[in-house]
Design an enzyme around this catalytic site. Structure first.
Site, PDB file in Angstrom:
ATOM      1  N   GLY A 222      12.657 -21.088 -38.001  1.00  0.00           N
ATOM      2  CA  GLY A 222      13.239 -21.342 -36.683  1.00  0.00           C
ATOM      3  C   GLY A 222      14.578 -22.052 -36.722  1.00  0.00           C
ATOM      4  N   HIS A 223      14.674 -23.051 -37.606  1.00  0.00           N
ATOM      5  CA  HIS A 223      15.884 -23.895 -37.530  1.00  0.00           C
ATOM      6  C   HIS A 223      17.133 -23.225 -38.101  1.00  0.00           C
ATOM      7  CE1 HIS A 223      16.124 -25.614 -41.751  1.00  0.00           C
ATOM      8  NE2 HIS A 223      14.882 -25.181 -41.773  1.00  0.00           N
TER       9      HIS A 223
ATOM     10  N   CYS B  60      19.225 -32.766 -55.366  1.00  0.00           N
ATOM     11  CA  CYS B  60      17.988 -32.850 -56.157  1.00  0.00           C
ATOM     12  C   CYS B  60      17.249 -34.131 -55.785  1.00  0.00           C
ATOM     13  CB  CYS B  60      18.272 -32.776 -57.653  1.00  0.00           C
ATOM     14  SG  CYS B  60      18.904 -34.286 -58.341  1.00  0.00           S
TER      15      CYS B  60
ATOM     16  N   THR C 147      -4.337 -26.394 -34.891  1.00  0.00           N
ATOM     17  CA  THR C 147      -3.881 -26.188 -33.510  1.00  0.00           C
ATOM     18  C   THR C 147      -2.411 -25.766 -33.517  1.00  0.00           C
ATOM     19  OG1 THR C 147      -5.405 -27.905 -32.851  1.00  0.00           O
ATOM     20  CG2 THR C 147      -3.704 -27.315 -31.248  1.00  0.00           C
TER      21      THR C 147
END
Ligand code: PMP
Length: 380
Positions: free
Chosen positions: A198-199, A323, A235
């Site tokens: 989504g992002h 990293c 959920t």
């Protein structure tokens, strides 16, 4: 002066239109889609509606959609889920994949699966159909490849590889994160699972999706409930899912214009930068690439220092990956493509969004030129 954000392959800003859909779900009303009362039914209605939106946009059926917490989970779920539905066998992948592909595969190796990590040929930046064909074994049951590389933007020919995989009845998982929203594409039939985040498409963080074909045998990865047809317990994150669906719908609606705009601005950025700084060059310029990504090498310049100086001048880019120690490493992808450490050290990635403007590109080019010239003069 407002900052210029050219790190959209790391994450994108939330579209206000997406937030407007999500906002009402954060207050006033409980939204558990598994509850049988009217509150639950309302939540379930929204879940069904969002699933249908994603299915329509991606031309798959609603039963083929599994919402997750992001592409890392989606990739873990499909890679491990497909492998665990069998006992052993061979998996084929590329060395330039994202760590969310490489680490689950390394885990499977420890469980007894055989994994081939192939390097692309020199100058290619992605595996070709030929590489895949040549390295397929009789017991190969899975191919895992990215649709586009998140660092260089170089495209994999997923159409051709999907046709081969389908013919040979081999599963094909595509990491679609860097491809989605950057190219007009339909998911080929031979792709068993396609993962998105989504992002990366102006949607919310912490939500993603895996499109998994009906015929694919998948052991559930997250156990704990009957949600999502028993394939992913827990959920559902309803505000996230509603936001994801809106982001995908907007992405599809605006895709042609966004791709054309990003490609024109990215090409202008590269043309201007390489003519002002004749030593600089673009990784993969001759390869097929997505429209928004530019990995630029500034020979003899420390990429990390340049990145910090650009940040001070309000231009955000990226250099390799952070990293765990917090120290910056040169791009693993460039090293894997056969470039020297010195080249990899002097490369920065600039990635545009559909909202990047011509003025921002003008300002970014001038700022980069100034900073590179200052660093070069300090070194001489
Ligand atoms: N694959 C690629 C190519 C990516 O760029 C990323 C994110 N950097 C991921 C997978 C993981 O996505 P997420 O952040 O949604 O877990």
């Amino acid at each position: 002066m407002s900052p210029i954000y050219l790190d959209n392959n790391a994450t994108t800003a939330l579209d206000p239109r997406v937030f407007a859909e999500m906002e009402p779900l954060f207050s006033g009303f409980p939204y558990n889609a598994s509850s049988t009362h009217s509150f639950g039914q309302r939540a379930k209605g929204l879940l069904i509606q969002s699933t249908q939106i994603v299915a329509d946009c991606m031309a798959v059926s609603p039963q083929e959609i599994i919402f997750t917490s992001g592409a890392t989970e989606s990739l873990n779920m499909v890679i491990q889920g497909i492998a665990r539905a069998r006992v052993k066998g061979h998996i084929l992948t590329c060395n330039l994949e994202h760590v969310s592909v490489l680490q689950p595969l390394q885990f499977l190796e420890k469980q007894g699966f055989e994994v081939s990590y192939l390097f692309p040929r020199e100058g290619e930046g992605a595996l070709s159909l030929e590489d895949v064909e040549k390295n397929t074994q009789p017991d190969t049951f899975l191919i895992v490849l990215m649709g586009a590389n998140n660092e260089t933007g170089i495209l994999t020919d997923i159409e051709a590889i999907a046709a081969f995989a389908e013919e040979r009845k081999i599963g094909f998982v595509v990491d679609g994160v860097a491809l989605t929203g950057k190219e007009e594409c339909r998911i080929p039939r031979g792709v068993s699972a396609f993962c998105m985040s989504g992002h990366k498409i102006h949607g919310p963080l912490g939500v993603g999706c895996a499109l998994v074909r009906k015929h694919v045998k998948l052991q559930p990865f997250i156990l704990g409930g009957p949600q999502q047809l028993g394939r992913r317990g827990g959920t559902e994150n309803l505000p996230g899912i509603v936001g994801f669906a809106k982001a995908i719908a907007l992405m599809q609606e605006e895709l042609t214009d966004s791709v054309n705009k990003m490609r024109a601005l990215r090409d202008l950025f590269e043309e201007r930068l390489t003519s002002l700084l004749p030593d600089s060059f673009i990784i993969g310029q001759k390869n097929r690439r997505v429209c928004n990504t530019s990995m630029v090498v500034f020979p003899h310049i420390e990429g990390e220092v340049l990145l910090m100086r650009l940040d001070l001048q309000k231009v955000a880019a990226s250099h390799g990956s952070a990293c765990s120690s917090g120290a910056l490493e040169p791009s693993r992808v460039l090293l894997g493509m056969g470039f020297s450490r010195q080249i990899a050290n002097s490369a920065l990635r600039f990635s545009l969004s559909k909202w990047t403007t011509g003025q921002e590109i003008d300002r970014a080019v001038i700022t980069i030129q100034q900073e590179v010239e200052t660093l070069a003069s300090l070194m001489s």
